[in-house]
Design a protein around this motif. Structure first.
Motif, PDB file in Angstrom:
ATOM      1  N   SER A 165     -71.199  64.475  66.242  1.00 19.19           N
ATOM      2  CA  SER A 165     -72.549  64.174  65.748  1.00 19.19           C
ATOM      3  C   SER A 165     -72.504  63.152  64.625  1.00 19.19           C
ATOM      4  O   SER A 165     -73.384  62.288  64.530  1.00 19.19           O
ATOM      5  CB  SER A 165     -73.215  65.465  65.258  1.00 19.19           C
ATOM      6  N   ALA A 166     -71.487  63.252  63.770  1.00 17.86           N
ATOM      7  CA  ALA A 166     -71.341  62.277  62.683  1.00 17.86           C
ATOM      8  C   ALA A 166     -71.165  60.869  63.236  1.00 17.86           C
ATOM      9  O   ALA A 166     -71.777  59.906  62.744  1.00 17.86           O
ATOM     10  CB  ALA A 166     -70.156  62.654  61.799  1.00 17.86           C
ATOM     11  N   VAL A 167     -70.340  60.737  64.266  1.00 20.58           N
ATOM     12  CA  VAL A 167     -70.114  59.426  64.875  1.00 20.58           C
ATOM     13  C   VAL A 167     -71.404  58.888  65.486  1.00 20.58           C
ATOM     14  O   VAL A 167     -71.732  57.696  65.339  1.00 20.58           O
ATOM     15  CB  VAL A 167     -68.994  59.514  65.930  1.00 20.58           C
ATOM     16  N   LEU A 168     -72.169  59.745  66.150  1.00 19.64           N
ATOM     17  CA  LEU A 168     -73.447  59.313  66.717  1.00 19.64           C
ATOM     18  C   LEU A 168     -74.404  58.843  65.622  1.00 19.64           C
ATOM     19  O   LEU A 168     -75.081  57.824  65.773  1.00 19.64           O
ATOM     20  CB  LEU A 168     -74.080  60.457  67.503  1.00 19.64           C
ATOM     21  N   GLY A 169     -74.452  59.596  64.525  1.00 19.13           N
ATOM     22  CA  GLY A 169     -75.291  59.177  63.407  1.00 19.13           C
ATOM     23  C   GLY A 169     -74.864  57.836  62.851  1.00 19.13           C
ATOM     24  O   GLY A 169     -75.697  56.996  62.487  1.00 19.13           O
ATOM     25  N   GLY A 170     -73.541  57.616  62.822  1.00 20.87           N
ATOM     26  CA  GLY A 170     -73.039  56.333  62.355  1.00 20.87           C
ATOM     27  C   GLY A 170     -73.431  55.191  63.269  1.00 20.87           C
ATOM     28  O   GLY A 170     -73.782  54.099  62.798  1.00 20.87           O
ATOM     29  N   LEU A 171     -73.398  55.415  64.565  1.00 15.23           N
ATOM     30  CA  LEU A 171     -73.800  54.373  65.520  1.00 15.23           C
ATOM     31  C   LEU A 171     -75.281  54.023  65.350  1.00 15.23           C
ATOM     32  O   LEU A 171     -75.658  52.846  65.425  1.00 15.23           O
ATOM     33  CB  LEU A 171     -73.532  54.835  66.949  1.00 15.23           C
ATOM     34  N   ILE A 172     -76.107  55.038  65.128  1.00 13.42           N
ATOM     35  CA  ILE A 172     -77.536  54.780  64.926  1.00 13.42           C
ATOM     36  C   ILE A 172     -77.750  53.949  63.660  1.00 13.42           C
ATOM     37  O   ILE A 172     -78.499  52.959  63.664  1.00 13.42           O
ATOM     38  CB  ILE A 172     -78.325  56.095  64.844  1.00 13.42           C
ATOM     39  N   ALA A 173     -77.109  54.363  62.574  1.00 14.02           N
ATOM     40  CA  ALA A 173     -77.282  53.646  61.309  1.00 14.02           C
ATOM     41  C   ALA A 173     -76.798  52.203  61.417  1.00 14.02           C
ATOM     42  O   ALA A 173     -77.451  51.276  60.920  1.00 14.02           O
ATOM     43  CB  ALA A 173     -76.537  54.383  60.194  1.00 14.02           C
ATOM     44  N   ARG A 174     -75.672  51.987  62.078  1.00 13.21           N
ATOM     45  CA  ARG A 174     -75.156  50.630  62.245  1.00 13.21           C
ATOM     46  C   ARG A 174     -76.114  49.790  63.091  1.00 13.21           C
ATOM     47  O   ARG A 174     -76.407  48.644  62.768  1.00 13.21           O
ATOM     48  CB  ARG A 174     -73.778  50.675  62.900  1.00 13.21           C
ATOM     49  N   GLY A 175     -76.582  50.376  64.176  1.00 14.24           N
ATOM     50  CA  GLY A 175     -77.469  49.626  65.059  1.00 14.24           C
ATOM     51  C   GLY A 175     -78.797  49.300  64.411  1.00 14.24           C
ATOM     52  O   GLY A 175     -79.346  48.200  64.599  1.00 14.24           O
ATOM     53  N   ALA A 176     -79.315  50.251  63.637  1.00 14.43           N
ATOM     54  CA  ALA A 176     -80.610  50.056  62.987  1.00 14.43           C
ATOM     55  C   ALA A 176     -80.495  49.186  61.739  1.00 14.43           C
ATOM     56  O   ALA A 176     -81.506  48.653  61.246  1.00 14.43           O
ATOM     57  CB  ALA A 176     -81.221  51.402  62.627  1.00 14.43           C
ATOM     58  N   GLY A 177     -79.282  49.070  61.211  1.00 13.98           N
ATOM     59  CA  GLY A 177     -79.090  48.283  60.003  1.00 13.98           C
ATOM     60  C   GLY A 177     -79.623  48.946  58.752  1.00 13.98           C
ATOM     61  O   GLY A 177     -79.901  48.264  57.756  1.00 13.98           O
ATOM     62  N   ARG A 178     -79.738  50.265  58.784  1.00 16.29           N
ATOM     63  CA  ARG A 178     -80.201  51.016  57.614  1.00 16.29           C
ATOM     64  C   ARG A 178     -79.743  52.457  57.734  1.00 16.29           C
ATOM     65  O   ARG A 178     -79.343  52.893  58.812  1.00 16.29           O
ATOM     66  CB  ARG A 178     -81.715  50.948  57.468  1.00 16.29           C
TER      67      ARG A 178
END
Length: 314
Positions: A165-178
């Protein structure tokens, strides 16, 4: 239903009950609150008198919220498809990207907690022997997860893994740029009319995607209603259908989709479950949503289940 729940509460059979919201057909049909000691990810909050406006830890129900956010981000073209190579999304870890043992790992393996990597959350969540705590203590949480030893073929066996789940959250944050919490506010919560929420941060000044979200029970129920409604114009309907499709068996009649549990035994429901008795259950055939919060943290006995049983009694 109300009479059964009230009897349970009057009799003191759910001593750590904190909150309950039940919706049927899109309308709130039952709402109850309790009182007692509470914590925010292990930090004592003292005695709390819960009411409609009190935020509550969702613990691992947070994982299910992350899966909803991933679907929104996917619809916006911000994150990779489930079939995409996982480690390749972190090119800064060139040694891991070049490791042939990890080349087959995909985003879907993280979504379904079937990474096949060494991970153990059986120790208390106060101990570094617990893999999730060790991840938070590591210098780099994402590297910590992705460099775990490969112990079995990915995609075959479900192992509870907050690191996924942490990795998924990281992918979202990277993709969204925030930060993840900022994306959650604009992409999911505000469209639902949810303005009050907190997301506790770990050791890296980054929110805990696996466990840190805090919502009011009424807002948790609103998220459940969104799922029941097929996502409306907030979460892509196609993603929701994929989200709640059984993908790996945990136990007989109890399976897993994309960070959501799927119960197929006796009574079908999909939902998120969290330490201490946190629950969000969606029963599509009955147009029923149940949001339950409690304080049975790190205890073998889940006293709040008596309230849930009273709600679901036929």
């Amino acid at each position: 239903m109300a009479e059964r729940v009230d009897e349970i509460l009057r009799a003191g059979k759910a001593p750590n009950f904190h909150g309950l919201v039940v919706m049927r057909g899109g309308q709130t049909v039952l709402e109850r609150y309790g009182a007692g000691p509470d914590h925010r990810l292990g930090d004592a909050l003292g005695h709390v008198e819960f009411d409609r406006d009190t935020l509550h830890d969702l613990r691992s129900v947070s994982k299910s919220m992350v899966a909803l956010l991933y679907g929104i981000a996917l619809g916006e073209g911000l994150v990779p498809e489930p079939g995409a190579a996982l480690v390749a999304q972190f090119p800064e870890y060139q040694d891991l990207v070049a490791d042939p043992e990890r080349a087959h790992l995909t985003v879907e393996h993280a979504l379904t907690m079937t990474l096949g990597l060494e991970w153990d959350e059986s120790a208390p969540y106060t101990s570094p022997a617990n893999s999730e705590i060790a991840m938070e203590l590591a210098p780099d949480r994402y590297r910590y997860v992705l460099e775990r030893p490969v112990v079995e073929e990915a995609g075959k066996v479900w192992h509870y893994c907050g690191g996924a789940s942490a990795v998924l959250g990281g992918l979202i944050a990277r993709g969204a740029g925030r930060p993840l919490e900022e994306y959650a506010a604009t992409a999911l919560f505000r469209p639902l009319g949810i303005d009050a929420f907190e997301w506790s941060k770990g050791e890296h000044d980054t929110v805990s995607a696996a466990a840190g979200l805090r919502l009011r029970p009424v807002d948790l129920a609103a998220v459940g209603q969104l799922v029941l409604d097929g996502g409306r114009d907030i979460v892509p309907g196609e993603w929701l259908r994929e989200l709640v499709r059984s993908r790996v068996v945990i136990d007989e009649g109890f399976e897993y989709g994309y960070q959501w549990y799927v119960n197929t035994k006796d009574r079908r429901w999909v939902g998120g479950l969290g330490n201490g008795g946190q629950r969000l259950l969606v029963l599509p055939e009955e147009e029923l949503v149940v949001a339950l919060t409690a304080g049975d943290y790190d205890q073998a006995e889940d006293s709040s289940k008596a309230v849930l049983d009273a709600v679901l009694a036929s």
